[in-house]
Design a protein around this motif. Structure first.
Motif, PDB file in Angstrom:
ATOM      1  N   GLU A   1       8.337 142.270  40.697  1.00 31.18           N
ATOM      2  CA  GLU A   1       7.558 141.177  41.263  1.00 31.18           C
ATOM      3  C   GLU A   1       8.330 139.864  41.310  1.00 31.18           C
ATOM      4  O   GLU A   1       8.056 138.996  42.145  1.00 31.18           O
ATOM      5  N   THR A   2       9.277 139.674  40.404  1.00 32.30           N
ATOM      6  CA  THR A   2      10.019 138.417  40.339  1.00 32.30           C
ATOM      7  C   THR A   2      11.515 138.604  40.573  1.00 32.30           C
ATOM      8  O   THR A   2      12.290 137.669  40.398  1.00 32.30           O
TER       9      THR A   2
ATOM     10  N   ARG B   1      11.255 138.178  32.843  1.00 36.32           N
ATOM     11  CA  ARG B   1      10.518 137.197  33.632  1.00 36.32           C
ATOM     12  C   ARG B   1       9.536 137.938  34.527  1.00 36.32           C
ATOM     13  O   ARG B   1       9.891 138.905  35.197  1.00 36.32           O
ATOM     14  N   ALA B   2       8.278 137.476  34.531  1.00 39.21           N
ATOM     15  CA  ALA B   2       7.233 138.241  35.211  1.00 39.21           C
ATOM     16  C   ALA B   2       6.308 137.332  35.997  1.00 39.21           C
ATOM     17  O   ALA B   2       6.401 136.093  35.936  1.00 39.21           O
ATOM     18  N   ASP B   3       5.389 137.952  36.713  1.00 35.06           N
ATOM     19  CA  ASP B   3       4.373 137.239  37.481  1.00 35.06           C
ATOM     20  C   ASP B   3       3.137 137.074  36.608  1.00 35.06           C
ATOM     21  O   ASP B   3       2.758 137.983  35.865  1.00 35.06           O
ATOM     22  N   SER B   4       2.486 135.921  36.706  1.00 38.97           N
ATOM     23  CA  SER B   4       1.357 135.635  35.814  1.00 38.97           C
ATOM     24  C   SER B   4       0.069 136.324  36.232  1.00 38.97           C
ATOM     25  O   SER B   4      -0.856 136.452  35.433  1.00 38.97           O
ATOM     26  N   GLY B   5      -0.052 136.745  37.498  1.00 37.97           N
ATOM     27  CA  GLY B   5      -1.249 137.441  37.928  1.00 37.97           C
ATOM     28  C   GLY B   5      -2.480 136.555  37.896  1.00 37.97           C
ATOM     29  O   GLY B   5      -2.384 135.331  38.002  1.00 37.97           O
TER      30      GLY B   5
ATOM     31  N   ASP C   1       2.647 128.948  34.438  1.00 37.83           N
ATOM     32  CA  ASP C   1       4.005 128.748  34.947  1.00 37.83           C
ATOM     33  C   ASP C   1       5.037 129.577  34.204  1.00 37.83           C
ATOM     34  O   ASP C   1       5.977 130.084  34.788  1.00 37.83           O
TER      35      ASP C   1
ATOM     36  N   ARG D   1      14.286 141.200  34.946  1.00 39.99           N
ATOM     37  CA  ARG D   1      13.073 140.859  35.694  1.00 39.99           C
ATOM     38  C   ARG D   1      12.371 142.121  36.202  1.00 39.99           C
ATOM     39  O   ARG D   1      12.996 143.147  36.432  1.00 39.99           O
TER      40      ARG D   1
END
Length: 445
Positions: free
Chosen positions: A261-262, A196-200, A205, A258
């Protein structure tokens, strides 16, 4: 290929600018040459591996039903103004003007271009679902490019974009990409964990990054150790099956994994203590679902079953093709050099002649070379008049998975030596059996 006729500028000393293993070994093995900060020429050996990786990516994308095309590297700023990203993207975006004073940019990503092509030709739900992709060079003006191809400014990337009528359809495309990526990385000999990551700046979503565990990774990662036991293997998946793709996604994402970032410490604490792991990871791909973000902004609509104009749901899916070479080396090397997995090796086998000029040794090496070539495999024959130690050092450095050593002493007994680069184990076999064994290994890929 005969090494005496090949362009392989290996280096004995490590260039001072190389900070991590993959950068050092790519320079020493004559794979790349830096032309300016974060920009590299791909020399013949590096280009061969790059093309192997690109081929696997292409094959797995098309297996999943995705359609290739090619977009320009230079884009008009007008499309980016439509989406709102021309001013918002930041200094990584290389902006320029053409001779007519029109604003242009060097593509760091291609959501706008793909959306523009889609809206120009697709008007009805009957033409959906649709996933288009390309493998093309990109440019991001990193403030501190480093680590060779791992964080360069110019890089080769596969970027794909799905267009679907509903969110449910788009999430199936998301799951389908996750499945195809798992298969892609395993074919290369990599275990890439979806996290699971950040979309930047792309937005969205739902997003997962695929990370390869390595000490030199740029991201700190937290995961349940059970996830490293999972393999895609040779399972057969119907990519049109929502249930099958969803099942694979749940299998590979239900355990905690993860990026920093998340990371959620409370959730991580629920993992049994003996299975909690913290490590470094190298990002080699990412998948996004971002809904109607770009289709709303750019008017990418279709007529639905009731005759209404609706914005399509989209996602984007990237694989860092050139970056993968760095990740592969970080995960596959020893003190002597690279150890290529069979799926991406530049040459399938190395042939070392211990006594160049000896009639029997030369004839045996030529026979091996011809046998492999007839089977559709690419041998690299070291026919240089150089000491055996130098030949072995070169083969170890460039990392071919298998080496066959031919010398007068072994030939008197009717054998050659077959050596595994990964394990170092050697065995003496008659030449035809050595060819058969190597051919069988590659036939199973």
């Amino acid at each position: 290929m005969r090494l005496s006729r090949y362009f392989l500028p290996v280096l004995k000393e490590t260039p001072s600018e190389a900070q991590i293993v993959s950068h050092r070994l790519m320079l020493r093995a004559g794979m790349i040459r830096q032309q300016s900060a974060g920009i590299y020429s791909w020399l013949p050996l590096g280009l061969k591996v790059l093309k192997r990786v690109e081929q696997i990516v292409n094959e797995e994308q098309q297996r999943a039903g995705h359609i290739p095309l090619l977009m320009p590297t230079l884009q008009s700023a007008d499309l980016w103004r439509e989406s709102g990203r021309f001013d918002a993207y930041g200094e990584e975006l290389l902006r320029m003007k053409d001779r007519h004073d029109r604003d242009m940019l060097y593509s760091p990503t291609a959501e706008e271009l793909f959306t523009d092509v889609f809206r120009s030709y697709v008007k009805s739900y009957k033409d959906l679902p649709l996933t288009l992709y390309q493998i093309q060079w990109k440019f991001r003006d990193e403030i501190r490019p480093r680590f060779g191809v791992m964080r360069g400014r110019e890089f080769l990337m596969k970027d794909g974009y799905n267009f679907d009528l509903t969110k449910q359809d788009a999430l199936h495309a998301y799951n389908r990409h996750l499945v195809s990526y798992l298969r892609t990385y395993e074919r290369m000999g990599l275990q890439a964990i979806p996290m699971r990551a950040d979309s930047g700046p792309i937005g969205g979503d739902n997003t997962h990054e695929f990370l390869v565990l390595a000490e030199t990774g740029e991201s700190e990662v937290f995961y349940d150790s059970e996830i490293t036991d999972l393999t895609f293997g040779d399972r057969q998946i119907d990519y049109d099956s929502v249930e099958q793709c969803q099942a694979v996604l749940e299998e590979f994402t239900s355990r905690y994994a993860r990026t920093d970032e998340t990371h959620d410490e409370a959730e991580f604490a629920k993992v049994p203590e003996e299975r909690r792991r913290t490590a470094r990871g190298i990002e080699v791909g990412q998948i996004f679902y971002f809904g109607t973000k770009y289709s709303d902004a750019m008017g990418a609509t279709v007529q639905d079953r009731e005759g209404n104009q609706v914005a399509v749901h989209m996602g984007s899916h990237g694989i860092g093709v050139s970056r993968l070479l760095g990740a592969l080396i970080e995960a596959n090397h020893d003190d002597n050099g690279i150890i290529w997995p069979e799926g991406v090796t530049p040459f399938h086998v190395g042939i070392v002649n211990l006594k160049q000029g000896d009639v029997q040794a030369d004839a045996a090496c030529q026979s091996l070379y011809d046998s492999f070539t007839a089977l559709g495999l690419e041998p690299l024959y070291d026919d240089r008049k150089e000491r055996a130690g130098g030949k072995f050092a070169t083969m170890d450095l460039i990392g071919l998975p298998w080496r066959i050593t031919v010398g007068p002493r072994g030939l008197k007994n009717g054998v050659v030596e077959l050596t595994s680069r990964r394990t170092g184990a050697s065995e003496e076999l008659p030449p035809e059996q050595a060819v058969e064994k190597v051919a069988k290994i590659y036939a199973g890929l």
